[in-house]
Scaffold this motif. Sequence first.
Motif, PDB file in Angstrom:
ATOM      1  N   MET A   1     -55.480 -85.727 -44.694  1.00 37.30           N
ATOM      2  CA  MET A   1     -54.920 -84.412 -44.387  1.00 37.30           C
ATOM      3  C   MET A   1     -53.624 -84.545 -43.603  1.00 37.30           C
ATOM      4  O   MET A   1     -53.459 -85.473 -42.818  1.00 37.30           O
ATOM      5  CB  MET A   1     -55.911 -83.604 -43.536  1.00 37.30           C
ATOM      6  CG  MET A   1     -57.057 -82.984 -44.306  1.00 37.30           C
ATOM      7  SD  MET A   1     -58.127 -81.963 -43.255  1.00 37.30           S
ATOM      8  CE  MET A   1     -59.113 -83.218 -42.462  1.00 37.30           C
ATOM      9  N   ARG A   2     -52.743 -83.605 -43.833  1.00 38.50           N
ATOM     10  CA  ARG A   2     -51.520 -83.491 -43.033  1.00 38.50           C
ATOM     11  C   ARG A   2     -51.767 -82.377 -42.019  1.00 38.50           C
ATOM     12  O   ARG A   2     -51.993 -81.229 -42.396  1.00 38.50           O
ATOM     13  CB  ARG A   2     -50.315 -83.182 -43.918  1.00 38.50           C
ATOM     14  CG  ARG A   2     -48.974 -83.201 -43.199  1.00 38.50           C
ATOM     15  CD  ARG A   2     -47.826 -83.108 -44.202  1.00 38.50           C
ATOM     16  NE  ARG A   2     -46.549 -83.369 -43.561  1.00 38.50           N
ATOM     17  CZ  ARG A   2     -45.706 -82.430 -43.135  1.00 38.50           C
ATOM     18  NH1 ARG A   2     -46.019 -81.141 -43.302  1.00 38.50           N
ATOM     19  NH2 ARG A   2     -44.564 -82.748 -42.566  1.00 38.50           N
ATOM     20  N   ILE A   3     -51.738 -82.736 -40.744  1.00 41.26           N
ATOM     21  CA  ILE A   3     -52.073 -81.800 -39.666  1.00 41.26           C
ATOM     22  C   ILE A   3     -50.824 -81.556 -38.829  1.00 41.26           C
ATOM     23  O   ILE A   3     -50.228 -82.497 -38.295  1.00 41.26           O
ATOM     24  CB  ILE A   3     -53.203 -82.371 -38.787  1.00 41.26           C
ATOM     25  CG1 ILE A   3     -54.454 -82.633 -39.629  1.00 41.26           C
ATOM     26  CG2 ILE A   3     -53.521 -81.426 -37.629  1.00 41.26           C
ATOM     27  CD1 ILE A   3     -55.533 -83.438 -38.912  1.00 41.26           C
ATOM     28  N   PHE A   4     -50.420 -80.301 -38.734  1.00 38.72           N
ATOM     29  CA  PHE A   4     -49.227 -79.935 -37.966  1.00 38.72           C
ATOM     30  C   PHE A   4     -49.678 -79.085 -36.775  1.00 38.72           C
ATOM     31  O   PHE A   4     -50.298 -78.041 -36.956  1.00 38.72           O
ATOM     32  CB  PHE A   4     -48.250 -79.138 -38.837  1.00 38.72           C
ATOM     33  CG  PHE A   4     -46.881 -79.011 -38.245  1.00 38.72           C
ATOM     34  CD1 PHE A   4     -46.636 -78.149 -37.180  1.00 38.72           C
ATOM     35  CD2 PHE A   4     -45.826 -79.749 -38.744  1.00 38.72           C
ATOM     36  CE1 PHE A   4     -45.377 -78.039 -36.624  1.00 38.72           C
ATOM     37  CE2 PHE A   4     -44.550 -79.632 -38.202  1.00 38.72           C
ATOM     38  CZ  PHE A   4     -44.327 -78.782 -37.135  1.00 38.72           C
ATOM     39  N   SER A   5     -49.345 -79.546 -35.562  1.00 33.16           N
ATOM     40  CA  SER A   5     -49.804 -78.872 -34.348  1.00 33.16           C
ATOM     41  C   SER A   5     -48.637 -78.421 -33.482  1.00 33.16           C
ATOM     42  O   SER A   5     -47.651 -79.148 -33.326  1.00 33.16           O
ATOM     43  CB  SER A   5     -50.688 -79.813 -33.518  1.00 33.16           C
ATOM     44  OG  SER A   5     -51.885 -80.093 -34.192  1.00 33.16           O
ATOM     45  N   PHE A   6     -48.788 -77.225 -32.916  1.00 33.44           N
ATOM     46  CA  PHE A   6     -47.893 -76.734 -31.876  1.00 33.44           C
ATOM     47  C   PHE A   6     -48.650 -76.792 -30.556  1.00 33.44           C
ATOM     48  O   PHE A   6     -49.722 -76.179 -30.418  1.00 33.44           O
ATOM     49  CB  PHE A   6     -47.479 -75.281 -32.149  1.00 33.44           C
ATOM     50  CG  PHE A   6     -46.582 -75.090 -33.332  1.00 33.44           C
ATOM     51  CD1 PHE A   6     -45.208 -75.187 -33.200  1.00 33.44           C
ATOM     52  CD2 PHE A   6     -47.119 -74.811 -34.587  1.00 33.44           C
ATOM     53  CE1 PHE A   6     -44.376 -75.000 -34.302  1.00 33.44           C
ATOM     54  CE2 PHE A   6     -46.297 -74.620 -35.688  1.00 33.44           C
ATOM     55  CZ  PHE A   6     -44.926 -74.725 -35.550  1.00 33.44           C
ATOM     56  N   GLY A   7     -48.112 -77.526 -29.565  1.00 32.50           N
ATOM     57  CA  GLY A   7     -48.775 -77.642 -28.274  1.00 32.50           C
ATOM     58  C   GLY A   7     -47.775 -77.771 -27.145  1.00 32.50           C
ATOM     59  O   GLY A   7     -46.557 -77.904 -27.377  1.00 32.50           O
ATOM     60  N   SER A   8     -48.270 -77.760 -25.925  1.00 31.44           N
ATOM     61  CA  SER A   8     -47.382 -77.810 -24.756  1.00 31.44           C
ATOM     62  C   SER A   8     -46.599 -79.119 -24.707  1.00 31.44           C
ATOM     63  O   SER A   8     -45.374 -79.112 -24.607  1.00 31.44           O
ATOM     64  CB  SER A   8     -48.190 -77.632 -23.470  1.00 31.44           C
ATOM     65  OG  SER A   8     -49.252 -78.575 -23.411  1.00 31.44           O
TER      66      SER A   8
END
Length: 363
Positions: A1-8
């Motif tokens: 899977m390609r996982i794209f995350s927005f985080g601090s």
Amino acid sequence: MRIFSFGSSIVSSYWNGAATYYRGCYKYLARLGHEIIFAEPDAYGRQQHRDSEDFSYVESLVYQPGEGLDSMLEQASSADVVIKHSGLGVDDEALERRVLELAAGSAIVFWDVDAPATIARMHLNPHDLFRSVLPHYDAVFTYGGGPWVKEQYLRLGAKAYYTMYNGLDPDTHYRVPPDPSLACDVAFLGNRLPDREARVDELFLRAAELYPEGTFLLGGEGWADKRLPSNVRWIGHVPTGDHNRVNCSAGMVMNINRASMADSGFSPPTRIFEVAGTGSCLLCDDWPGIADCFEPDEELLVVKTAEDVIAALTKYDDAGRRKIGAAFQRRALRDHTYAQRAAQAEIAFQECIAARSPTLAHS
């Protein structure tokens, strides 16, 4: 899977208690073969206080708040899973809405690292944007939570809910030689926050006042103008790479949850597992759910008052503390590793994708 995350931030622990959690979860998801892209805003001085660790398991993207969102969302649109973490501190409301506008093939997950705060925000403001968009996410993950948090999220419209506790990365947190310059009877690492200060006053600072012959070490930002007992030494921000040295140099290490986390319970923070990795003896503040993770009096010591702290300091000699710390470490390695957390997250992602595309999932 390609996982794209927005985080601090995944590269900096500066005013960013979620850094260790992000690193553990995503490092071991990468080891399962998933491609991880982590986008974080250039905010709060974090890029000027980057930790000197290996982050090669993720593609780290740093963007300028506001103006960089379009580019980040365009790159996220080709991911199998898109994650909006809570608490970036900038662009949160825009991202909470805009990630839902991405291609229909992506599973969209809200991963909350401060569920009590998010739930309180929705209850206080019936018109809060996130309250209206929450039912459109494929799932909510929370850093801790327990029955109350799960019930609240489901009542507020979450399609699916998963608890993803903190854990131990044995590659990162382990026993090291003690540093004589950090030697103390009790150490506590935590930023000064309004939601935690009264608990720090009672369990750490009042304990120091009651035990003047002891030495207490305080790490974290925000304490510069705080009146401290003479036997408390403040050392400022401690990068995550130095946590092992601090934890291995103290006779006992203290955990103090924020009041909201303690009230909801079932939220063991990163520092608990960092201490477990070093096999040090932990003094843990009291909250529901501790016994679900570790055995009180056998694997850690629960303290409710400053007097409890003094009782523990005087009751356990070095051998007693080592015995508790060793049991603490064994339990963490058995039941609470980030490899286990990543495997849970992988299953949850697969379930989200299957629920979104049932025909494809069974073809």
